[in-house]
Write an enzyme that holds these catalytic residues in place. Structure first.
Site, PDB file in Angstrom:
ATOM      1  N   ARG A  57       0.838  -1.206   0.000  1.00 40.81           N
ATOM      2  CA  ARG A  57       0.000   0.000   0.000  1.00 40.81           C
ATOM      3  C   ARG A  57       0.869   1.249   0.000  1.00 40.81           C
ATOM      4  O   ARG A  57       0.467   2.303  -0.478  1.00 40.81           O
ATOM      5  CB  ARG A  57      -0.964  -0.005   1.194  1.00 40.81           C
ATOM      6  N   TYR A 110     -12.525  18.675 -15.836  1.00 38.12           N
ATOM      7  CA  TYR A 110     -13.102  17.351 -16.097  1.00 38.12           C
ATOM      8  C   TYR A 110     -14.309  17.132 -15.164  1.00 38.12           C
ATOM      9  O   TYR A 110     -14.280  17.573 -14.007  1.00 38.12           O
ATOM     10  CB  TYR A 110     -12.006  16.289 -15.871  1.00 38.12           C
ATOM     11  N   ASP A 182      -3.835  20.042 -13.975  1.00 37.04           N
ATOM     12  CA  ASP A 182      -4.108  18.726 -14.564  1.00 37.04           C
ATOM     13  C   ASP A 182      -3.564  18.754 -15.991  1.00 37.04           C
ATOM     14  O   ASP A 182      -4.077  19.466 -16.850  1.00 37.04           O
ATOM     15  CB  ASP A 182      -5.626  18.471 -14.540  1.00 37.04           C
ATOM     16  N   LYS A 207      -4.915   7.698 -19.451  1.00 36.88           N
ATOM     17  CA  LYS A 207      -5.138   8.252 -20.784  1.00 36.88           C
ATOM     18  C   LYS A 207      -3.868   8.164 -21.634  1.00 36.88           C
ATOM     19  O   LYS A 207      -3.410   7.084 -21.933  1.00 36.88           O
ATOM     20  CB  LYS A 207      -5.656   9.688 -20.645  1.00 36.88           C
TER      21      LYS A 207
HETATM   22  C1  LIG Z   1      -8.518  15.716 -17.692  1.00 38.06           C
HETATM   23  C2  LIG Z   1      -8.856  14.532 -16.850  1.00 38.06           C
HETATM   24  N1  LIG Z   1      -8.430  14.493 -15.585  1.00 38.06           N
HETATM   25  C3  LIG Z   1      -8.710  13.442 -14.794  1.00 38.06           C
HETATM   26  C4  LIG Z   1      -9.470  12.376 -15.234  1.00 38.06           C
HETATM   27  C5  LIG Z   1      -9.770  11.237 -14.318  1.00 38.06           C
HETATM   28  O1  LIG Z   1      -8.964  10.146 -14.588  1.00 38.06           O
HETATM   29  P1  LIG Z   1      -9.315   8.641 -14.188  1.00 38.06           P
HETATM   30  O2  LIG Z   1     -10.437   8.199 -15.056  1.00 38.06           O
HETATM   31  O3  LIG Z   1      -8.028   7.921 -14.409  1.00 38.06           O
HETATM   32  O4  LIG Z   1      -9.724   8.671 -12.754  1.00 38.06           O
HETATM   33  C6  LIG Z   1      -9.928  12.379 -16.552  1.00 38.06           C
HETATM   34  C7  LIG Z   1     -10.737  11.266 -17.055  1.00 38.06           C
HETATM   35  O5  LIG Z   1     -11.260  11.293 -18.151  1.00 38.06           O
HETATM   36  C8  LIG Z   1      -9.610  13.484 -17.379  1.00 38.06           C
HETATM   37  O6  LIG Z   1     -10.021  13.538 -18.649  1.00 38.06           O
END
Ligand SMILES: Cc1ncc(COP(=O)(O)O)c(C=O)c1O
Length: 399
Positions: A57, A110, A182, A207
């Site tokens: 963990r 997001y 992000d 992604k």
């Molecule tokens: C810009 C962005 N940040 C964060 C996330 C969240 O990622 P996860 O699906 O790996 O939790 C996404 C998911 O589509 C995203 O597009």
């Protein structure tokens, strides 16, 4: 010594310490715990006096290699990892924010992140201020009122809006706010927020970093001081990256530069091609000169990214007919993979939001998010041609 270029770093960086038996590839270490015969050594590792692993963990050799690779790609002092991108975001915000604190962000984050802002943080007595994305003056005004965190995403999901990171980081410094960006859509190949003044960079590794739609993961990069704080929160809360996922992400990251270069090219070509269809209303891509954030993107990005979106005349009815006709696209709630992926924003990035919330964010119900894959561009263009062509015979597209 000259710094190695990012394509070479993506292949070689971070792996050496996790290789064993002369293996040239990082092994998947599935062991939950790591044993010690020497009680003093065990203690020293457990309290961080000596390098090593205790319990999965907390740390794991495969996971550590992933963290080291993304750390080097983002040119950061430290990095840690998470089970998903959302875990990276929620653990970071959970570490930094306490009741009475204030956070400034943008309306276009997001959908999952937006839910944290609108549903969860207010319940913890954290004041959340969401500014119109791209309204730099409004963000500056709100930041100057004082805030603990300025949280940005650029380009945004799904309308690929751009925020001037350098300018925003400058105003945040005036009030000692921590700037979190992000960087999922851009990847370290296209954008380096730390070099633009950000304090922390977040990735949904699920992604583009992984790139093969077969592993979930998240990452956080920044100063040792901040990353260690968030790591401590994560090790206790348990949103740990699985070693098998770390292995898949590492393997994917080796081709990051190649994939991103190709996806940048494909996305630009598709954005230009989409503009030629009568049924297409608007195309959103920062690489298009008419895009509102084009000049800033040109300044702060090395490439415009693999993501675009477009709206069609006839809204969801057209989308319902169009998307199933595409032969070389997965219709799925993901992005950043080698395969092209399409989907309506209302079912993908912003499924958590109500139609009213989506409208307030400027997301039309018929908006299609298009994640350009690495296929041959001529095939992707022909695929769109035949899909739009067959649309003509099935629905009437209003002027
Ligand atoms: C810009 C962005 N940040 C964060 C996330 C969240 O990622 P996860 O699906 O790996 O939790 C996404 C998911 O589509 C995203 O597009």
């Amino acid at each position: 010594m000259k710094k190695t270029n990012i394509g070479t770093r993506a292949i070689w960086a971070g792996e050496k310490d996790s290789l064993a038996f002369g293996a040239t590839q990082v092994p998947v270490v599935h062991s939950v715990s790591f044993g010690y015969d020497d009680m003093d050594e065990w203690y020293d590792v457990a309290v961080g006096k000596k390098e090593g692993h205790i319990y999965g963990r907390n740390t794991n050799p495969t996971v550590q290699a992933f963290e080291e690779k993304i750390r080097i790609l983002e040119d950061a002092e430290a990095a840690t990892s998470f089970s998903t991108g959302m875990a990276a975001i929620s653990n970071t915000l959970g570490t930094l924010l306490f009741p009475g604190d204030r956070i400034v962000s943008i309306k276009d984050t997001y959908g999952g992140t937006n839910k944290i802002f609108t549903e969860f943080l207010p319940k913890q007595q954290v004041e959340v201020v969401l500014c119109d994305t791209g309204d730099h003056e409004a963000i500056e005004e709100e930041v100057r009122k004082g805030c603990k965190v300025l949280y940005l995403e650029s380009p945004t999901n799904p309308t690929v809006k751009i925020t001037d990171i350098k300018r925003m980081a400058k105003v945040a410094k005036e009030v000692d706010a921590i700037v979190v960006v992000d960087n999922t859509f851009a990847t370290p190949v296209n954008q380096n927020p730390l070099a633009l003044g950000a304090d922390l960079v977040i990735h949904s590794a699920t992604k583009f970093l992984g790139g093969h739609a077969d592993a979930l993961g998240g990452a956080l990069c920044g100063s040792k001081e901040l990353v260690e704080k968030v790591y401590h929160y994560r090790e206790i809360n348990g949103a740990t990256l699985d070693p098998m996922a770390a292995y898949l992400l590492l393997r994917g990251m080796k081709t990051l530069k190649l994939r991103i270069d190709r996806q940048n090219d494909n996305a630009l070509a598709i954005a230009r091609h989409l503009k030629t269809f009568e049924a297409v209303d608007q195309v959103f891509y920062p690489g298009l000169e008419e895009h509102k954030g084009h000049d800033i993107a040109k300044e702060q990005m090395n490439g415009f990214g693999g993501m675009l979106s477009f709206s069609v005349k006839g809204g969801m009815e057209t989308v319902r007919n169009l998307l199933p006709k595409l032969k070389y696209s997965n219709r799925a709630a993901n992005l950043g993979a080698v395969e092209t992926i399409v989907g309506p924003a209302r079912t993908t990035s912003h499924v958590e939001c109500t139609p009213e919330e989506r409208a307030a964010m400027g997301i039309p119900e018929g908006l299609v998010r298009y994640s350009a894959g690495i296929e041959d561009i001529e095939d992707l263009k022909h695929d769109l041609d035949q899909a739009f062509q067959s649309l003509k015979s099935t629905v009437t597209v209003n002027g």
